[in-house]
Design a protein around this motif. Structure first.
Motif, short mmCIF file in Angstrom:
data_model
loop_
_atom_site.label_atom_id
_atom_site.label_comp_id
_atom_site.label_asym_id
_atom_site.label_seq_id
_atom_site.Cartn_x
_atom_site.Cartn_y
_atom_site.Cartn_z
N UNK A 1 0.77 -1.10 0.16
CA UNK A 1 -0.01 0.13 -0.19
C UNK A 1 0.82 1.17 0.02
N UNK B 1 3.16 3.01 -3.75
CA UNK B 1 2.84 4.17 -4.78
C UNK B 1 3.45 5.52 -4.21
N UNK B 2 3.65 5.62 -2.95
CA UNK B 2 4.27 6.87 -2.54
C UNK B 2 5.66 6.93 -2.33
N UNK C 1 7.89 9.99 -1.91
CA UNK C 1 7.96 10.74 -0.52
C UNK C 1 8.66 9.88 0.44
N UNK D 1 2.87 8.39 3.56
CA UNK D 1 1.65 9.16 3.21
C UNK D 1 1.57 10.65 3.86
N UNK E 1 -4.80 11.32 -2.87
CA UNK E 1 -3.59 10.62 -3.20
C UNK E 1 -3.99 9.30 -2.41
N UNK E 2 -4.65 9.55 -1.32
CA UNK E 2 -4.85 8.35 -0.07
C UNK E 2 -5.99 7.78 -0.53
N UNK F 1 -5.05 5.14 -3.17
CA UNK F 1 -4.55 3.73 -2.71
C UNK F 1 -5.69 3.05 -2.22
#
Lengths: 173, 173
Positions: free
Chosen positions: A157, A160-161, A164, A168, B97-98, B101
């Protein structure tokens, strides 16, 4: 007799091998989970806050230890080894007390701890290399760590981030 | 010449008298507002979090300086002189963004500062005796303090919560 001894030796050898690859042993080629609640996390500084609706239905604070907060404030990525980000969740409940004063249904506050009360991301780029340099931890309201199977769902999960460093939450001044 | 000197003396006397009754001078018979943002508040420990819907539409963190946090944790009321409770609000915004996901619209996060970004309650039982021992402060997103007329509305709203020393927010572990 010799057969039993051999079997015993084989079991011991297997046990030793298993111990060597168990989560926490430091192998970089697999996800490793964190099983101890970091000391003093409730005193850490605030990163930001959020509300997750849907099945989670919580309100949460994201805190960081000093290394994490410094990286956030300096906008330094990736986070340094030793950085820890904590997520505390509470049940999302209306405040009748506040609403009475406001004269309308507007106030939502933090209630009791939900089933999965605490989460942590612990940065150790070597130890947790297989999961982006972060070890993931989750604890229930009684302080019991989540099973590895549950923790194995964290990293996919967060992938994708990656831009950064897999975190999240953005810092809000 | 003597007349001018007398006038000068009178003006000086009036100025001294005015200074003596200005807000902040320590008179217990009037509400006194706080006009300076307390140093280092963003480093303070977390008391709790909340969401105010309706016209405010913010998500907020309540922080406390060490004296306030100690009183909260020790369940000591009233709060001691020197205790300060801070409220930081951010616009309540969805996180695309969240949500991407999670695969659903569930995540609400802290956005930009709203018009009235910061609030503080500063405990000084003598200085702020007229308003329950607390001085109230509010600052906009540019750090400008609220006018006294706006601050005068704080205490009447906090009065119903006298049993918890006028502080709405409960500490959530």
């Amino acid at each position: 007799m010799r057969r039993i001894a051999s079997l015993g030796a084989a079991v011991a050898l297997m046990a030793a091998a298993a111990a060597f690859v168990l989560p926490g042993s430091g192998h970089a080629d697999q996800a490793v989970s964190v099983t101890k609640i970091p000391d003093g996390y409730r005193d850490w500084k605030l990163v930001s806050v959020a509300h997750e609706a849907g099945p989670l239905n919580d309100i949460r604070a994201i805190l960081g230890n000093d290394a994490a907060i410094k990286a956030y404030r300096d906008k330094t990525l990736p986070f340094p080894d030793g950085a820890i980000v904590a997520r505390i969740a509470w049940k999302y409940v209306p405040s009748e007390e506040n609403n009475k004063v406001f004269g309308r249904e507007q106030s939502w506050v933090a209630g009791d701890p939900p089933e999965w009360y605490l989460q942590f991301m612990v940065k150790d780029s070597k130890k947790y290399a297989a999961t982006g340099g972060w070890g993931y931890a989750q604890f229930d309201k009684d302080g019991k760590p989540a099973p590895d199977a549950k923790l194995a769902t964290c990293y996919p999960c967060h992938e994708p981030i990656q831009s950064r460093d897999f975190v999240f939450t953005r810092y809000t001044p």
